[in-house]
Design an enzyme around this catalytic site. Structure first.
Site, PDB file in Angstrom:
ATOM      1  N   ASN A   1     -42.301   9.596  -4.917  1.00  0.00           N
ATOM      2  CA  ASN A   1     -41.404   9.087  -3.877  1.00  0.00           C
ATOM      3  C   ASN A   1     -41.270   7.576  -4.084  1.00  0.00           C
ATOM      4  OD1 ASN A   1     -40.030   8.363  -1.593  1.00  0.00           O
ATOM      5  ND2 ASN A   1     -41.689   8.864  -0.165  1.00  0.00           N
TER       6      ASN A   1
ATOM      7  N   LYS B   1     -39.246   5.620  -2.742  1.00  0.00           N
ATOM      8  CA  LYS B   1     -38.795   4.928  -1.522  1.00  0.00           C
ATOM      9  C   LYS B   1     -37.647   3.977  -1.871  1.00  0.00           C
ATOM     10  CE  LYS B   1     -43.302   5.748   0.471  1.00  0.00           C
ATOM     11  NZ  LYS B   1     -44.317   5.371   1.436  1.00  0.00           N
TER      12      LYS B   1
ATOM     13  N   HIS C   1     -39.765  12.679   6.181  1.00  0.00           N
ATOM     14  CA  HIS C   1     -40.808  11.688   5.881  1.00  0.00           C
ATOM     15  C   HIS C   1     -41.105  10.857   7.134  1.00  0.00           C
ATOM     16  CE1 HIS C   1     -42.925   8.311   4.138  1.00  0.00           C
ATOM     17  NE2 HIS C   1     -43.171   9.099   3.107  1.00  0.00           N
TER      18      HIS C   1
ATOM     19  N   GLU D   1     -41.649   7.817   7.542  1.00  0.00           N
ATOM     20  CA  GLU D   1     -40.911   6.545   7.666  1.00  0.00           C
ATOM     21  C   GLU D   1     -39.532   6.794   8.271  1.00  0.00           C
ATOM     22  OE1 GLU D   1     -41.462   5.368   3.614  1.00  0.00           O
ATOM     23  OE2 GLU D   1     -43.572   4.902   4.020  1.00  0.00           O
TER      24      GLU D   1
ATOM     25  N   GLU E   1     -49.082  14.362   5.196  1.00  0.00           N
ATOM     26  CA  GLU E   1     -49.131  12.916   5.009  1.00  0.00           C
ATOM     27  C   GLU E   1     -49.574  12.244   6.304  1.00  0.00           C
ATOM     28  OE1 GLU E   1     -46.666  11.550   1.407  1.00  0.00           O
ATOM     29  OE2 GLU E   1     -45.468  11.317   3.204  1.00  0.00           O
TER      30      GLU E   1
ATOM     31  N   GLY F   1     -49.298   4.057   2.384  1.00  0.00           N
ATOM     32  CA  GLY F   1     -48.855   2.713   2.035  1.00  0.00           C
ATOM     33  C   GLY F   1     -49.908   1.635   2.070  1.00  0.00           C
TER      34      GLY F   1
ATOM     35  N   SER G   1     -51.494   7.112  -0.073  1.00  0.00           N
ATOM     36  CA  SER G   1     -52.325   6.260  -0.935  1.00  0.00           C
ATOM     37  C   SER G   1     -52.990   7.028  -2.079  1.00  0.00           C
ATOM     38  CB  SER G   1     -53.374   5.513  -0.102  1.00  0.00           C
ATOM     39  OG  SER G   1     -52.737   4.746   0.914  1.00  0.00           O
TER      40      SER G   1
HETATM   41  P1  PGA Z   1     -48.086   5.998  -0.589  1.00  0.00           P
HETATM   42  O1  PGA Z   1     -46.821   6.772   0.005  1.00  0.00           O
HETATM   43  O2  PGA Z   1     -48.556   6.796  -1.785  1.00  0.00           O
HETATM   44  O3  PGA Z   1     -47.551   4.645  -0.989  1.00  0.00           O
HETATM   45  O4  PGA Z   1     -49.103   5.937   0.481  1.00  0.00           O
HETATM   46  C1  PGA Z   1     -46.788   8.163   0.092  1.00  0.00           C
HETATM   47  C2  PGA Z   1     -45.575   8.610   0.845  1.00  0.00           C
HETATM   48  O5  PGA Z   1     -45.201   7.951   1.823  1.00  0.00           O
HETATM   49  O6  PGA Z   1     -44.946   9.607   0.489  1.00  0.00           O
END
Ligand code: PGA
Length: 256
Positions: A8, A10, A95, A97, A165, A171, A210
């Site tokens: 991902n 983003k 997601h 976010e 998640e 993040g 992460s």
């Molecule tokens: P991250 O993001 O690996 O940077 O924590 C994962 C995600 O939001 O899909």
């Protein structure tokens, strides 16, 4: 079941940067590693160039979102047929976010899953509790509610992956413990078994938050995850390729 590793990206990278990153990943994963499906999800603007970079690589293309209608006056949205025309096979849906910053609701998520299924796309449904929900002991209820809302009234078999998640693990470099992952995935698999009894075992259940090249195996081995949804580490081609290779090697002797 194949393992599933999803990148991902983003909101990172221009078309040219995306094409270069995809080319580096594809070159270093040639031939495509056995036992693992690898999906790259760049921003919409880079999908076309990334598709070209992935041609004949065996790696798959995914989008980070989709709208639930096929066409019409929906300014700024992207419809499922637009994604399939670009060669997408997967779409990240719901997601955290998008839920947090863009008002995405469980009802909207369910409509987006239907839209994916109408067009043969595999949705990667994201669910997870916030830090406050976790502190209040609501993790199980939250996961149950999110998965149930997405599947309510939908009959299987339909292609689906679910990514656990935890919002607090995304993040910041503070990954969940593998035991937290196993507990969350047990709740998700429980809802799948209740609602989609005949095909629950066909749903890949991933962990995201992460994930990196050092901790990924713990989530598959101790965390009972069928794969990973990788954000930050997927922007580093060496780290992402390492995760995919580890998934493949482990995958040979692996069954759930
Ligand atoms: P991250 O993001 O690996 O940077 O924590 C994962 C995600 O939001 O899909």
């Amino acid at each position: 079941m194949q393992r599933l590793i999803v990148a991902n990206w983003k909101m990172h990278g221009t078309q040219a940067e995306g094409a270069a990153l995809a080319a580096r990943v594809a070159t270093n994963l040639r031939p495509a590693p056995p036992g693992v499906d690898v999906v790259l999800c760049p921003p919409f603007t880079a999908l076309d160039r990334v598709a070209s970079a992935l041609a004949a690589s065996g790696l798959r293309l995914g989008a980070q979102d989709v709208f639930w209608e096929d066409r019409g006056a929906f300014t700024g949205e992207v419809a499922p047929p637009m994604l399939t025309a670009l060669g997408c096979t997967h779409v990240i849906v719901g997601h955290s976010e998008r839920r947090a910053h863009l008002g995405e609701t469980d009802a909207g998520v369910a409509r987006k899953l239907d839209a994916c299924w109408r067009h043969g796309l595999t949705p990667i449904l994201c669910v997870g509790e916030t830090a406050a929900e976790r502190a209040a002991g609501q993790t199980e209820a939250r996961l149950h509610a999110q998965v149930a809302a997405a599947l309510e009234g939908r009959k299987c078999p339909k292609p689906l992956a679910v990514a656990y998640e935890p919002v607090w693990a995304i993040g910041g470099g503070r990954a969940a413990a593998p035991a937290d992952c196993a507990a969350g995935l047990a709740v998700i698999r429980g809802v799948l078994a209740e609602m989609w009894a005949e095909c629950a075992d066909d749903v890949a259940c991933l962990y995201g938050g992460s994930v990196n090249a050092e901790n990924c195996r713990a989530f598959w081995e101790e965390g009972a995850a069928d794969g990973s949804l990788v954000g930050g580490a997927s922007l580093d081609p060496a780290a992402f390729v390492s995760i995919c290779r580890q998934a493949s090697l482990e995958g040979r002797a692996w069954s759930r």
